[in-house]
Design an enzyme around this catalytic site. Structure first.
Site, short mmCIF file in Angstrom:
data_model
loop_
_atom_site.label_atom_id
_atom_site.label_comp_id
_atom_site.label_asym_id
_atom_site.label_seq_id
_atom_site.Cartn_x
_atom_site.Cartn_y
_atom_site.Cartn_z
N GLY A 167 8.52 4.89 0.49
CA GLY A 167 6.63 5.64 -0.64
C GLY A 167 5.76 5.18 0.21
O GLY A 167 4.62 4.93 -1.27
N THR A 168 5.47 4.35 1.10
CA THR A 168 4.92 4.55 1.72
C THR A 168 3.50 5.35 2.05
O THR A 168 2.60 5.46 2.55
CB THR A 168 4.41 3.26 2.56
N GLY A 169 4.34 6.50 2.53
CA GLY A 169 3.38 8.14 3.08
C GLY A 169 4.17 8.25 4.12
O GLY A 169 3.01 8.93 4.83
N LYS A 170 5.19 7.93 4.94
CA LYS A 170 5.45 8.52 6.06
C LYS A 170 5.47 9.78 6.22
O LYS A 170 4.58 10.75 6.96
CB LYS A 170 7.06 7.60 6.29
N THR A 171 6.13 10.20 4.87
CA THR A 171 6.28 11.63 5.43
C THR A 171 5.32 12.77 5.14
O THR A 171 4.71 13.43 6.16
CB THR A 171 7.46 12.47 4.11
N HIS A 226 3.77 -20.18 9.05
CA HIS A 226 4.02 -19.98 9.84
C HIS A 226 3.32 -19.69 10.89
O HIS A 226 3.27 -19.85 12.74
CB HIS A 226 4.78 -18.65 9.65
N GLU A 233 2.78 -18.56 4.04
CA GLU A 233 3.47 -17.89 5.86
C GLU A 233 2.00 -18.29 6.46
O GLU A 233 2.20 -18.33 7.73
CB GLU A 233 2.82 -16.15 4.84
#
Ligand code: ADP
Ligand code: MG
Ligand code: ZN
Length: 626
Positions: free
Chosen positions: A212-216, A437, A434
């Protein structure tokens, strides 16, 4: 949306329907006609017929296979009535007829029987063909050329539609990915510019990111920007019931694409075919998928430089399962990360999608974006739609802020498992973790540069993440670098200890990896002075510096086993102390970066480099094991 699809007639299905209709009609006629047609002569029992023959009443007989017709002698030379009977197996009949001097003959094959002949000979094959056609057109062969088209690819071709094409304007919040893809657009638009100076145009670009992040969407936008045809097929469509069809599909798809070059071939859900061939899994390897994968690799190797410009875009949300052969140079050698959007990205996506709805004056998209960390583009699109539905339900003319507030609650409740929305306290812990790290990683040799810190939940496990990219290809690592990696892995947990004085469950994956690495140093790489350069593991490690867990140990004595354990423990503990010391001495910076991260959710690029360059090293001699 906004994309035109070339009309593709499912011709196979139409043919099947026509055939089914025709044969159905024939069957119906076969049933109905005998009833409607004028009935023949009255039927009598065979015994009556014989009786009449014997008593000399019969003048003529016509013997057919299924029927015997006969005429009685009429009075005054007139013809008598005609009767029919059903014959039985009677060899005496001709003799009897002859004796009585009756004229008899065999019935010629009935003339109107062509009809039943047609039905008997034509209809069954018709039905068979119709059923065959039906299955093929359903089985996805496309069916355009009938039976022969079983392997024709089902790729949908998208062509530019004047008003409705998708471009980069329709995609937001993934600026990095867009920047990389602009280059691909250039390749497609002016391939000559690159090939003239001898540059090889990349063949494959892999879009990696959560669902759903917009690859297509991005892939379509690349096609839209470049104004080239876009062949799209999903990986799962490749893998078919019929053996060999998957691979012939691939071949066919590329044949079609080459004819239309320059163009884009888009393979969605690449992992469906690209699963690592070594990982047999439950089914113990899948021949069909393997053939399909091999065909894909062959095709990608096949189009050489100077050939037609066909760029293969693929999308996956599980890059780790892909066959390494796919990621080699000349195949999908470019990987573009399509990540969940950050705060400003979410605002931009909301802006795009709210263009389609009527917004009230009180709507504050930034405030909505702030409340939706972890939402992917598709979630945000859905959110806008939900809000509009709510507004309509409440009889409002425009969508109000309160509709959005309610929609967020609904969507979040629905998303609970998919993307966690962290509480403020959790978010704070994740931020310090984070940054821990990142700060330790920044000081350690050989582990590459820290490119990005994010507290946007991502994937199944990570609540936040630190992205460290190697500055060069590394095939060998020395002991110091491995120790550095372990310290970096422990940096997250150490930051939690320094700031909160307590430890959460969030670090378990870090600890697992750190311990595995330490164990491999001792048992595979011979890096322990105590145990010496012996391999205590069986066989080769499949992935050299990968994350796989260590192989089973050789049979070792109890003494050796316990000294391995204590060596591993020693390495991990030293690294832990090292990380703790770094963070304690740089506590102010830790606070500063974490506060910043909480605000923006993501820190990357120059801004991050300059912050991390301020981390003061500690005397590391104290933390390497003698
Ligand atoms: P993916 O292929 O990564 O799973 P999609 O491209 O199918 O995601 O996204 C589904 C829908 O969500 C898109 O059609 C679009 O409406 C919306 N969407 C997702 N990402 C974005 C984005 N970055 N910008 C704008 N809209 C987006
Ligand atoms: Mg998709
Ligand atoms: Zn961590």
């Amino acid at each position: 949306m906004a994309i035109k699809q070339q009309p593709k007639q499912p011709r196979g299905r139409i043919i099947a329907k026509v055939l089914l209709g025709v044969s159905g009609l024939f069957l119906l006629l076969n049933l109905v006609l005998p009833i409607l047609l004028p009935s023949g002569p009255a039927g009598v029992p065979y015994s009556l017929f014989i009786h009449q023959v014997k008593s000399g009443d019969v003048s003529r007989v016509s013997v057919g296979q299924n029927q015997i017709r006969y005429q009685l002698k009429g009075e005054n030379g007139e013809q008598g009535a005609v009767f029919a009977t059903t014959p039985i197996f009677d060899l005496e009949l001709p003799k009897l007829l002859e004796e009585k001097g009756i004229e008899f003959a065999a019935t010629p094959p009935p003339k109107n029987n062509w009809f039943s002949t047609v039905i008997n000979w034509v209809v069954p094959p018709l039905i068979f063909v119709a059923i065959w056609q039906f299955f093929i057109s359903r089985g996805g062969g496309g069916g355009a050329q009938g039976v022969l088209s079983i392997g024709k690819s089902k790729a949908k071709v998208y062509v530019e539609g004047e008003s409705e094409k998708i471009t980069f304007v329709d995609v937001a919040g993934v600026e990095e990915a867009k920047t990389e893809l602009v280059e691909i657009v250039d390749f497609l638009k002016t391939p000559g510019r690159f090939t003239e100076i001898g540059a090889r145009i990349p063949k494959g670009v892999l879009l990696v990111g959560p669902p759903g992040t917009g690859k297509t969407l991005l892939a379509k936008a690349v096609a839209g920007e470049a104004g080239v045809p876009f062949f799209s097929i999903s990986g799962s469509e490749f893998v078919e019931m019929f053996v060999g069809v998957g691979s012939s599909r691939v071949r066919d798809l590329f044949d079609q694409a080459k004819k239309q070059a320059p163009c884009i071939v888009f393979i969605d859900e690449l992992d469906a075919i690209g699963k690592s061939r070594s990982s047999g899994g439950f089914y113990g390897g899948n021949d069909e998928r393997e053939q399909t994968l091999n065909q894909l690799l062959t095709e990608m190797d096949g189009f050489a430089a100077g050939d037609a410009t066909v760029i293969v875009l693929a999308a996956t949300n599980r890059p780790e399962t892909l066959d390494p052969a796919l990621l080699r140079p000349g195949r999908f050698d470019r990987q573009v990360l399509v990540d969940r959007p950050d705060l400003s990205g979410r605002e931009a996506i909301l802006k795009i999608h709210s263009l389609k709805v009527k917004l009230g004056d009180d709507v504050n998209l930034k405030a909505i974006a702030t409340r939706t960390p972890g939402f992917a583009g598709a979630d945000l699109a859905n959110l806008v739609n939900e809000a509009a539905l709510l507004a309509a339900r409440n009889q409002r003319q425009t969508v109000a802020q309160e509709d959005f507030a309610e929609a967020i609650e609904r969507v979040v409740a629905g998303l609970e498992k998919k993307s966690r929305v962290l509480s403020d306290t959790e978010k704070k812990i994740v931020a310090y973790h984070e940054v821990g790290h990142a700060m330790v990683g920044a000081l350690m040799p050989g582990s590459g540069r820290v490119e990005k810190i994010s507290i946007i939940p991502r994937g199944m496990a990570a609540l936040g993440y630190t992205l460290q990219l190697p500055t060069e290809d590394r095939f060998l690592m020395n002991e110091e670098e491995l120790r550095g990696q372990i310290a970096t892995l422990l940096g997250g947990r150490s930051a939690e200890e320094v700031i909160f004085g307590s430890i959460t469950t969030g670090a378990s994956n870090d600890l697992q990896r750190a311990t595995d690495l330490a164990e491999r140093m001792v048992t595979s790489y011979g890096m322990s002075k105590v145990l010496g350069p012996l391999a205590y593991q069986q066989g080769q490690q499949a992935m050299f510096l990968g994350n796989g867990s260590p192989n089973p140990r050789r049979m070792v004595s109890e003494d050796t086993a316990s000294s391995i354990d204590s060596e591993v423990k020693e390495i991990v503990e030293k690294a832990h102390e090292h990380a703790l010391e770094i963070l304690k001495q740089n506590r102010d910076l830790l606070e500063e970066i974490s506060t910043q991260l909480l605000e923006t959710e993501v820190i990357e690029g120059e801004k991050l480099y300059s912050m991390l360059s301020r981390v003061q090293p500690v005397d590391k001699a104290a933390y390497s094991v003698a």
